[in-house]
Motif scaffolding. Sequence first.
Motif, PDB file in Angstrom:
ATOM      1  N   MET A 155      90.843  38.689  29.816  1.00 56.77           N
ATOM      2  CA  MET A 155      90.492  39.854  28.976  1.00 56.77           C
ATOM      3  C   MET A 155      91.087  41.023  29.571  1.00 56.77           C
ATOM      4  O   MET A 155      91.594  42.013  28.949  1.00 56.77           O
ATOM      5  CB  MET A 155      89.062  40.127  28.752  1.00 56.77           C
ATOM      6  CG  MET A 155      88.461  38.829  27.851  1.00 56.77           C
ATOM      7  SD  MET A 155      89.328  38.279  26.392  1.00 56.77           S
ATOM      8  CE  MET A 155      89.162  39.830  25.588  1.00 56.77           C
ATOM      9  N   TYR A 159      93.800  43.534  27.858  1.00 55.26           N
ATOM     10  CA  TYR A 159      93.608  44.810  27.668  1.00 55.26           C
ATOM     11  C   TYR A 159      94.633  45.758  28.415  1.00 55.26           C
ATOM     12  O   TYR A 159      95.291  46.770  27.764  1.00 55.26           O
ATOM     13  CB  TYR A 159      92.126  45.469  28.371  1.00 55.26           C
ATOM     14  CG  TYR A 159      91.813  46.770  28.071  1.00 55.26           C
ATOM     15  CD1 TYR A 159      91.393  47.153  26.818  1.00 55.26           C
ATOM     16  CD2 TYR A 159      92.256  47.804  29.055  1.00 55.26           C
ATOM     17  CE1 TYR A 159      91.200  48.460  26.609  1.00 55.26           C
ATOM     18  CE2 TYR A 159      91.803  49.031  28.976  1.00 55.26           C
ATOM     19  CZ  TYR A 159      91.300  49.676  27.721  1.00 55.26           C
ATOM     20  OH  TYR A 159      91.019  50.675  27.192  1.00 55.26           O
ATOM     21  N   LYS A 160      95.062  45.418  29.570  1.00 55.25           N
ATOM     22  CA  LYS A 160      96.167  45.936  30.318  1.00 55.25           C
ATOM     23  C   LYS A 160      97.291  46.095  29.590  1.00 55.25           C
ATOM     24  O   LYS A 160      98.254  47.047  29.453  1.00 55.25           O
ATOM     25  CB  LYS A 160      96.321  45.471  31.589  1.00 55.25           C
ATOM     26  CG  LYS A 160      97.178  46.327  32.652  1.00 55.25           C
ATOM     27  CD  LYS A 160      96.806  47.489  32.858  1.00 55.25           C
ATOM     28  CE  LYS A 160      97.681  48.230  34.092  1.00 55.25           C
ATOM     29  NZ  LYS A 160      97.052  49.656  34.425  1.00 55.25           N
ATOM     30  N   LYS A 162      97.653  45.755  26.372  1.00 56.92           N
ATOM     31  CA  LYS A 162      97.314  46.420  25.179  1.00 56.92           C
ATOM     32  C   LYS A 162      97.639  45.176  23.930  1.00 56.92           C
ATOM     33  O   LYS A 162      97.737  45.754  22.841  1.00 56.92           O
ATOM     34  CB  LYS A 162      98.235  47.557  24.980  1.00 56.92           C
ATOM     35  CG  LYS A 162      98.223  48.623  25.816  1.00 56.92           C
ATOM     36  CD  LYS A 162      99.103  50.024  25.338  1.00 56.92           C
ATOM     37  CE  LYS A 162      98.864  51.127  26.434  1.00 56.92           C
ATOM     38  NZ  LYS A 162      97.420  51.435  26.659  1.00 56.92           N
ATOM     39  N   ARG A 165      93.037  46.234  21.505  1.00 58.51           N
ATOM     40  CA  ARG A 165      92.864  47.642  21.676  1.00 58.51           C
ATOM     41  C   ARG A 165      91.681  47.957  21.043  1.00 58.51           C
ATOM     42  O   ARG A 165      91.193  47.620  19.905  1.00 58.51           O
ATOM     43  CB  ARG A 165      93.981  48.483  21.192  1.00 58.51           C
ATOM     44  CG  ARG A 165      95.366  48.152  21.633  1.00 58.51           C
ATOM     45  CD  ARG A 165      96.291  48.891  21.232  1.00 58.51           C
ATOM     46  NE  ARG A 165      96.371  50.434  22.022  1.00 58.51           N
ATOM     47  CZ  ARG A 165      97.055  51.513  21.762  1.00 58.51           C
ATOM     48  NH1 ARG A 165      98.182  51.547  21.036  1.00 58.51           N
ATOM     49  NH2 ARG A 165      96.650  52.569  22.521  1.00 58.51           N
ATOM     50  N   ALA A 166      90.664  48.730  21.638  1.00 57.29           N
ATOM     51  CA  ALA A 166      89.429  49.271  21.236  1.00 57.29           C
ATOM     52  C   ALA A 166      89.605  50.473  20.471  1.00 57.29           C
ATOM     53  O   ALA A 166      89.282  51.241  20.384  1.00 57.29           O
ATOM     54  CB  ALA A 166      88.769  49.616  22.337  1.00 57.29           C
ATOM     55  N   ILE A 223      86.464  44.325  26.241  1.00 58.73           N
ATOM     56  CA  ILE A 223      87.400  45.376  25.891  1.00 58.73           C
ATOM     57  C   ILE A 223      86.673  46.650  25.630  1.00 58.73           C
ATOM     58  O   ILE A 223      87.491  47.714  26.019  1.00 58.73           O
ATOM     59  CB  ILE A 223      88.328  44.876  24.800  1.00 58.73           C
ATOM     60  CG1 ILE A 223      88.738  43.552  24.811  1.00 58.73           C
ATOM     61  CG2 ILE A 223      89.031  45.685  24.048  1.00 58.73           C
ATOM     62  CD1 ILE A 223      89.885  43.464  25.715  1.00 58.73           C
ATOM     63  N   PHE A 226      86.035  48.186  29.307  1.00 57.60           N
ATOM     64  CA  PHE A 226      87.365  48.546  29.898  1.00 57.60           C
ATOM     65  C   PHE A 226      87.655  50.045  29.140  1.00 57.60           C
ATOM     66  O   PHE A 226      88.121  50.921  29.880  1.00 57.60           O
ATOM     67  CB  PHE A 226      88.314  47.881  29.825  1.00 57.60           C
ATOM     68  CG  PHE A 226      88.189  46.677  30.400  1.00 57.60           C
ATOM     69  CD1 PHE A 226      87.409  46.521  31.406  1.00 57.60           C
ATOM     70  CD2 PHE A 226      88.701  45.045  29.885  1.00 57.60           C
ATOM     71  CE1 PHE A 226      87.226  44.864  32.042  1.00 57.60           C
ATOM     72  CE2 PHE A 226      88.343  43.890  30.579  1.00 57.60           C
ATOM     73  CZ  PHE A 226      87.806  43.874  31.766  1.00 57.60           C
ATOM     74  N   HIS A 227      87.372  49.987  27.882  1.00 56.82           N
ATOM     75  CA  HIS A 227      87.901  51.097  27.223  1.00 56.82           C
ATOM     76  C   HIS A 227      86.875  52.170  27.498  1.00 56.82           C
ATOM     77  O   HIS A 227      87.312  53.467  27.843  1.00 56.82           O
ATOM     78  CB  HIS A 227      87.743  51.353  25.680  1.00 56.82           C
ATOM     79  CG  HIS A 227      88.075  52.175  24.699  1.00 56.82           C
ATOM     80  ND1 HIS A 227      89.304  52.778  24.730  1.00 56.82           N
ATOM     81  CD2 HIS A 227      87.208  52.937  24.071  1.00 56.82           C
ATOM     82  CE1 HIS A 227      89.123  53.962  23.886  1.00 56.82           C
ATOM     83  NE2 HIS A 227      87.893  53.975  23.365  1.00 56.82           N
ATOM     84  N   GLU A 230      87.854  53.764  30.971  1.00 55.12           N
ATOM     85  CA  GLU A 230      89.156  54.482  30.854  1.00 55.12           C
ATOM     86  C   GLU A 230      88.833  55.786  30.157  1.00 55.12           C
ATOM     87  O   GLU A 230      89.148  57.042  30.798  1.00 55.12           O
ATOM     88  CB  GLU A 230      90.230  53.823  29.700  1.00 55.12           C
ATOM     89  CG  GLU A 230      91.625  54.110  30.043  1.00 55.12           C
ATOM     90  CD  GLU A 230      92.546  53.256  29.689  1.00 55.12           C
ATOM     91  OE1 GLU A 230      93.247  52.605  30.117  1.00 55.12           O
ATOM     92  OE2 GLU A 230      92.569  53.137  28.287  1.00 55.12           O
TER      93      GLU A 230
END
Length: 271
Positions: A155, A159-160, A162, A165-166, A223, A226-227, A230
């Motif tokens: 995951m 995510y990295k 893309k 995407r959230a 996800i 991680f979002h 960020e």
Amino acid sequence: MKTSNPVLARLGQAAERERAAGYAPAGGYGQPIPGQPYPTADGYPAAPPTVQPMSIDDVVVKTVTLLGITGITAVAAWVLVPDALLGPAWIGAAIVGLILGLVISFSRMANPALVVTYAVVEGVFVGVISKFFESLYDGIVLQAVVATFGVFFLMAVLYKMKAIRATPKFTRGLIAAMVGVFAVMMINLVLALFGFDTGLRSGGPLAIGFSLICIVVASLSFILSFHEVEEGVRMGLPQRYSWTAAFGILVSLIWLYIEILRLLSYFQGDD
């Protein structure tokens, strides 16, 4: 900065209040000037606030720390809790962990002490439930651990890249799915206490399907985590909010591990 994520918006507002409070000089002198971000003393700008913004490295360190605490506590619980007390320890840790998790999730302030306490309690929960399953199916715990971290890193890569995407629509849908799954779990638990078997945890096709749904939802929750990390870095949340971000990742990892453990046990039930 605006964000569509209600959790980040709430934390961002709390962070703004913290930064605003931190702008006042220790001696109390100086008054803020319109358009001037920091208060001044004798006409000269005061030093910027000492609150450090969190970074991705902060979240990584806190996540590894929490995983270490959970792992050490799990090993201790595995060794120290006798077989006769596995059930009470399992139930007790689950209840306390749920309460702590809700308090941390709905708290308006980052609380490192509560997060660490949660990791300890969940370590007991993971340790006793792992010992129980391992006593029934030899090697199942190692399989579940490998699968859990395999999914986590997958995951992270997606995510990295893309690939997932959230987006606001994704976030709303996933939160609704998580609430729905949690509600079903609670209803099933209550019915089980009254002796009614819904089949969600019995090892049959319905149980396998439900576990697969839980695994997918738990995997996608990374996800969101991680979002949030960020966005938290982008918004300049104070460093201590990295504990909150690490808490979110830990919750998803434990949930995913437990569901994978259950799923693997269904396929080994006839061994």
